[in-house]
Write a protein that holds these residues in place. Sequence first.
Motif, PDB file in Angstrom:
ATOM      1  N   ILE A 381      27.511 -22.353   8.772  1.00  0.00           N
ATOM      2  CA  ILE A 381      28.296 -22.313   7.545  1.00  0.00           C
ATOM      3  C   ILE A 381      27.396 -21.935   6.375  1.00  0.00           C
ATOM      4  CG2 ILE A 381      29.508 -23.785   5.874  1.00  0.00           C
ATOM      5  CD1 ILE A 381      30.733 -25.195   8.283  1.00  0.00           C
ATOM      6  N   GLY A 382      27.870 -20.985   5.561  1.00  0.00           N
ATOM      7  CA  GLY A 382      27.104 -20.565   4.392  1.00  0.00           C
ATOM      8  C   GLY A 382      26.200 -19.374   4.661  1.00  0.00           C
ATOM      9  N   ASP A 383      26.051 -18.960   5.931  1.00  0.00           N
ATOM     10  CA  ASP A 383      25.177 -17.829   6.246  1.00  0.00           C
ATOM     11  C   ASP A 383      25.745 -16.511   5.716  1.00  0.00           C
ATOM     12  OD1 ASP A 383      23.387 -19.411   7.499  1.00  0.00           O
ATOM     13  OD2 ASP A 383      23.723 -18.654   9.534  1.00  0.00           O
ATOM     14  N   THR A 384      24.839 -15.639   5.330  1.00  0.00           N
ATOM     15  CA  THR A 384      25.232 -14.318   4.856  1.00  0.00           C
ATOM     16  C   THR A 384      24.843 -13.259   5.891  1.00  0.00           C
ATOM     17  OG1 THR A 384      24.864 -14.953   2.559  1.00  0.00           O
ATOM     18  CG2 THR A 384      24.862 -12.596   3.030  1.00  0.00           C
ATOM     19  N   LEU A 385      25.743 -12.317   6.121  1.00  0.00           N
ATOM     20  CA  LEU A 385      25.393 -11.102   6.861  1.00  0.00           C
ATOM     21  C   LEU A 385      25.408  -9.973   5.839  1.00  0.00           C
ATOM     22  CD1 LEU A 385      27.404 -11.298  10.220  1.00  0.00           C
ATOM     23  CD2 LEU A 385      25.048 -11.971   9.757  1.00  0.00           C
ATOM     24  N   CYS A 386      24.381  -9.112   5.900  1.00  0.00           N
ATOM     25  CA  CYS A 386      24.290  -8.078   4.874  1.00  0.00           C
ATOM     26  C   CYS A 386      23.633  -6.826   5.430  1.00  0.00           C
ATOM     27  CB  CYS A 386      23.515  -8.604   3.666  1.00  0.00           C
ATOM     28  SG  CYS A 386      21.910  -9.298   4.076  1.00  0.00           S
ATOM     29  N   GLY A 387      23.363  -5.881   4.553  1.00  0.00           N
ATOM     30  CA  GLY A 387      22.723  -4.632   4.951  1.00  0.00           C
ATOM     31  C   GLY A 387      21.224  -4.714   4.697  1.00  0.00           C
ATOM     32  N   LYS A 388      20.636  -3.600   4.237  1.00  0.00           N
ATOM     33  CA  LYS A 388      19.186  -3.562   4.035  1.00  0.00           C
ATOM     34  C   LYS A 388      18.740  -4.536   2.948  1.00  0.00           C
ATOM     35  CE  LYS A 388      18.502   1.233   5.224  1.00  0.00           C
ATOM     36  NZ  LYS A 388      19.666   1.920   4.642  1.00  0.00           N
ATOM     37  N   GLU A 389      19.510  -4.548   1.868  1.00  0.00           N
ATOM     38  CA  GLU A 389      19.121  -5.428   0.762  1.00  0.00           C
ATOM     39  C   GLU A 389      19.409  -6.879   1.144  1.00  0.00           C
ATOM     40  OE1 GLU A 389      21.382  -4.846  -2.833  1.00  0.00           O
ATOM     41  OE2 GLU A 389      20.631  -6.717  -3.670  1.00  0.00           O
ATOM     42  N   PRO A 390      18.384  -7.739   1.115  1.00  0.00           N
ATOM     43  CA  PRO A 390      18.648  -9.134   1.470  1.00  0.00           C
ATOM     44  C   PRO A 390      19.509  -9.807   0.398  1.00  0.00           C
ATOM     45  CG  PRO A 390      16.319  -8.795   0.934  1.00  0.00           C
ATOM     46  CD  PRO A 390      16.990  -7.484   0.750  1.00  0.00           C
ATOM     47  N   LEU A 391      20.639 -10.366   0.821  1.00  0.00           N
ATOM     48  CA  LEU A 391      21.531 -11.050  -0.107  1.00  0.00           C
ATOM     49  C   LEU A 391      21.797 -12.426   0.441  1.00  0.00           C
ATOM     50  CD1 LEU A 391      24.285  -8.333  -0.630  1.00  0.00           C
ATOM     51  CD2 LEU A 391      22.621  -9.085  -2.353  1.00  0.00           C
ATOM     52  N   ARG A 392      21.988 -13.381  -0.448  1.00  0.00           N
ATOM     53  CA  ARG A 392      22.420 -14.689   0.021  1.00  0.00           C
ATOM     54  C   ARG A 392      23.572 -15.141  -0.869  1.00  0.00           C
ATOM     55  NH1 ARG A 392      21.719 -20.292   0.286  1.00  0.00           N
ATOM     56  NH2 ARG A 392      20.653 -20.465  -1.709  1.00  0.00           N
ATOM     57  N   PHE A 393      24.756 -15.190  -0.285  1.00  0.00           N
ATOM     58  CA  PHE A 393      25.919 -15.564  -1.085  1.00  0.00           C
ATOM     59  C   PHE A 393      25.920 -17.051  -1.399  1.00  0.00           C
ATOM     60  CE2 PHE A 393      27.657 -11.587   0.679  1.00  0.00           C
ATOM     61  CZ  PHE A 393      27.967 -10.988  -0.531  1.00  0.00           C
ATOM     62  N   LEU A 394      26.406 -17.366  -2.585  1.00  0.00           N
ATOM     63  CA  LEU A 394      26.511 -18.764  -3.011  1.00  0.00           C
ATOM     64  C   LEU A 394      27.972 -19.190  -2.961  1.00  0.00           C
ATOM     65  CD1 LEU A 394      24.222 -18.471  -6.149  1.00  0.00           C
ATOM     66  CD2 LEU A 394      23.581 -19.227  -3.853  1.00  0.00           C
ATOM     67  N   GLY A 395      28.186 -20.470  -3.179  1.00  0.00           N
ATOM     68  CA  GLY A 395      29.556 -20.934  -3.358  1.00  0.00           C
ATOM     69  C   GLY A 395      30.252 -21.373  -2.095  1.00  0.00           C
ATOM     70  N   ILE A 396      29.488 -21.642  -1.012  1.00  0.00           N
ATOM     71  CA  ILE A 396      30.085 -22.265   0.178  1.00  0.00           C
ATOM     72  C   ILE A 396      29.455 -23.650   0.277  1.00  0.00           C
ATOM     73  CG2 ILE A 396      30.458 -22.119   2.671  1.00  0.00           C
ATOM     74  CD1 ILE A 396      31.708 -19.747   1.422  1.00  0.00           C
ATOM     75  N   PRO A 397      30.051 -24.635  -0.352  1.00  0.00           N
ATOM     76  CA  PRO A 397      29.397 -25.942  -0.442  1.00  0.00           C
ATOM     77  C   PRO A 397      29.773 -26.906   0.683  1.00  0.00           C
ATOM     78  CG  PRO A 397      31.194 -25.788  -2.044  1.00  0.00           C
ATOM     79  CD  PRO A 397      31.285 -24.575  -1.152  1.00  0.00           C
ATOM     80  N   HIS A 398      28.992 -27.995   0.740  1.00  0.00           N
ATOM     81  CA  HIS A 398      29.419 -29.202   1.448  1.00  0.00           C
ATOM     82  C   HIS A 398      30.126 -30.064   0.431  1.00  0.00           C
ATOM     83  CE1 HIS A 398      27.737 -28.870   5.352  1.00  0.00           C
ATOM     84  NE2 HIS A 398      26.495 -28.689   4.931  1.00  0.00           N
ATOM     85  N   PHE A 399      31.190 -30.735   0.843  1.00  0.00           N
ATOM     86  CA  PHE A 399      31.919 -31.597  -0.072  1.00  0.00           C
ATOM     87  C   PHE A 399      31.677 -33.048   0.290  1.00  0.00           C
ATOM     88  CE2 PHE A 399      34.035 -27.555  -0.188  1.00  0.00           C
ATOM     89  CZ  PHE A 399      34.292 -27.394  -1.539  1.00  0.00           C
TER      90      PHE A 399
END
Length: 535
Positions: A381-399
């Motif tokens: 949970i919270g993992d990002t899949l992306c292309g060449k540019e490393p990205l890490r999406f935010l906003g997937i929290p534990h409640f």
Amino acid sequence: MSDKALAAQLKREVERRRTFGIISHPDAGKTTLTEKLLLFGGAIHMAGSIKAKKAARHATSDWMTIEKERGISVTSSVMKFEYDGYEVNLLDTPGHQDFSEDTYRVLTAVDSALMVIDSVKGVETQTKKLMDVCRMRDTPIMTFINKLDRDGRTPFELLDDIEQSLSIECAPMTWPIGMGKLFQGVFDLRNNLIRFFDAQGGKSTRPKEAVVVKGIDDPTLDEHLGAQAAAELRTEIELLEGAGYPFDEKRYLSGEQTPVFFGSAVNNFGVRELLEAFLRHAPAPMPRKAETREVSPLEEQFSGVVFKIQANMDPAHRDRIAFLRVCSGRFNRGMKARHQRTGKDMLLHNAIIFMAQDRAGVEEAWPGDIIGIPNHGALRIGDTLCGKEPLRFLGIPHFAPENFRRVVLKNPFKAKQLDKGLSQLTEEGAIQLFRPASGRDLVLGAVGVLQFDVIAARLAAEYDVDVLLEPMGIAAVRWIDSDDKDAFARLEREYASSMVTDADGHPAMTFASEWRLEKAVEDWPQVRFLTAREV
Ligand code: GDP
């Protein structure tokens, strides 16, 4: 495909997508409404098919049912349908016994929400909780007040209740004419149109088609509704003009205002109008914040974020499905994507897409779509899949969980298996493990209590560990954080027996009652007591 052609197609596909969830308290009519929406979309052909799934979910929570449920909820987690050129992704927000952290987390993957309110009961607890989660991202919300065929609260009371309890402005789009046995239909405030209610299957002699009138003062209103109902409607609309808010799309999109529709889901009354207004005004897939920058759905580079993990039917293989929301670019079967957390490439050759009744291999997906990626635990949970540019999406929290159990191991020699089982199962994100700073008892926390039965049954079946999960005197938990190191250390000392750490080692604090929590918040202004923690 040329870059230009891809960009043009990407834009078209994004604009016609709507990804949303329904928030409601159990029994307000979410399932009924979902079914009507799917019927309009032609995604199901028979009323009753979603209901049947729900009935299966409601059966007793023994182990077999839990097993079955996992299968059911995989197929009903995302319901995709088309309507009038739009591609709609309706994400299920489990609500009865299966209410869990997933219910909250699903709302971090939608662009907007529909709120269903029971006209008899008004705003209820679960709606409030779900609304709080929508607030975290200012998610736009449309409201459907349901069950107008029953004697409920007056429309003014209902609007007032929503505004007071949920702190959101209401902009009525329709206005009910009578209610219960006297319910005649709704007045469409923006189009000066009367839509007549016709109980499905009833022997109504009223005209089925809507009639257009020249505003509320049109004398034909009396002929259509009867003098008394027409007079009442006039008075109400007059009152409303003095007190209500006119619809303002900007305020809706920023989450400050909710457009309100009245109707009866079970009679399929007011649902089509709701759907059409929703498609027209609700946002298309929106940009999403990553650690380094905001990512637009129109970027050609593919990216997506995992918001839900579901263990599959076959415990022997420990296979799981990761639910990924596509955030930008185009997904193709067989493409490679970078798994940001590990830096490794992943080959996405067997991803699936969810239909209302079924799932199938996916060839292509666009921003706003949800795809399922089978894996053996690589994706979290919270993992990002992306292309060449490393990205890490935010906003997937534990409640913060709301229910707690102490873990008692029946056979003390199985401590190692217990540890392994708990750490693997908590990764699915439906349940959280807290370790006390002092003392030995492990604490499990969940948003919905069914999760405790699930975890005990799965520990036994999949890890051969028998546990008792005993109720304990904890009413709340909050993650704690402070810029004031001294204050933080003092808090930790003073409340040593209440200090715990979560599975990732983040400090948190338990409270024996809501009152104690409120008191701590008041007494320790230097400390943040958080209900959500970024994964
Ligand atoms: P959920 O728990 O929110 O999914 O609610 P359901 O869709 O299962 O509805 C709960 C109950 O309310 C069911 O018995 C429905 O038949 C009933 N119901 C749903 N919509 C209406 C409506 O418009 N009028 C009336 N009278 N009952 C409704």
